[in-house]
Design a protein around this motif. Structure first.
Motif, short mmCIF file in Angstrom:
data_model
loop_
_atom_site.label_atom_id
_atom_site.label_comp_id
_atom_site.label_asym_id
_atom_site.label_seq_id
_atom_site.Cartn_x
_atom_site.Cartn_y
_atom_site.Cartn_z
N ARG A 27 45.06 -11.07 -71.78
CA ARG A 27 46.51 -10.89 -71.67
C ARG A 27 46.96 -11.03 -70.22
NH1 ARG A 27 50.72 -8.39 -69.21
NH2 ARG A 27 52.40 -7.82 -70.58
N GLU A 28 46.23 -10.41 -69.31
CA GLU A 28 46.61 -10.46 -67.91
C GLU A 28 46.53 -11.89 -67.35
OE1 GLU A 28 48.14 -8.00 -66.40
OE2 GLU A 28 47.79 -6.84 -68.23
N THR A 32 49.87 -13.78 -66.23
CA THR A 32 49.89 -14.12 -64.81
C THR A 32 49.95 -15.63 -64.62
OG1 THR A 32 48.68 -12.11 -64.25
CG2 THR A 32 48.65 -13.88 -62.62
N THR A 55 51.42 -0.97 -68.71
CA THR A 55 50.76 -0.68 -67.44
C THR A 55 50.54 0.83 -67.27
OG1 THR A 55 51.72 -2.64 -66.43
CG2 THR A 55 50.93 -0.94 -64.93
N GLN A 58 47.76 1.93 -69.68
CA GLN A 58 46.45 1.53 -69.21
C GLN A 58 45.99 2.42 -68.06
OE1 GLN A 58 46.72 -2.66 -68.29
NE2 GLN A 58 46.43 -3.27 -70.41
N THR A 99 49.19 -3.52 -75.47
CA THR A 99 48.79 -4.67 -74.65
C THR A 99 49.02 -5.98 -75.41
OG1 THR A 99 47.16 -3.36 -73.44
CG2 THR A 99 46.86 -5.75 -73.43
#
Length: 119
Positions: A27-28, A32, A55, A58, A99
């Motif tokens: 996902r990141e 990104t 965020t 997490q 997420t």
């Protein structure tokens, strides 16, 4: 965040499954990458409220896991055993759900903007 999760998997903590870390990493990287591509074209993608909640969750998960590890090691107990496993696993599932949802919604809500940027 990602390094902490990888260390938890390496430590063999039952409430941090490897697929959880893979979902977070995927996902990141996807989000990104999307933000980098649109940023290159001068368009800033603003994070959603759900992404900010993701965020926070997490970070809370990492802090809770670290706290459990420290408390168990001080008591001389193995970090991967104990009553906290059930609620930490439930917390992990909640984090996974948020997420995934935030990542999917990120791509859905920015779909038209991204199409306009790359035309």
């Amino acid at each position: 965040m990602i390094i902490a999760l990888i260390v938890f998997v390496a430590k063999g903590l039952p409430w941090v499954p490897a697929y959880f870390v893979l979902i977070v990493i995927a996902r990141e990287f996807l989000v990104t990458g999307l933000r980098s591509l649109t940023g290159f074209r001068g368009v800033v993608l603003v994070p959603s409220l759900l992404a900010k909640v993701k965020t926070v969750l997490q970070n809370l998960f990492v802090v809770a896991t670290l706290a459990i590890i420290v408390l168990r090691e001080r008591a001389g107990a193995p970090a991967a055993e104990g009553a906290a496993n059930a609620w930490l696993l439930a917390f992990a599932w909640a984090v996974i759900a948020v997420t995934i949802l935030s990542g999917v919604l990120y791509f859905i809500t920015t779909r038209e903007l991204v199409r306009r940027v790359f035309r």
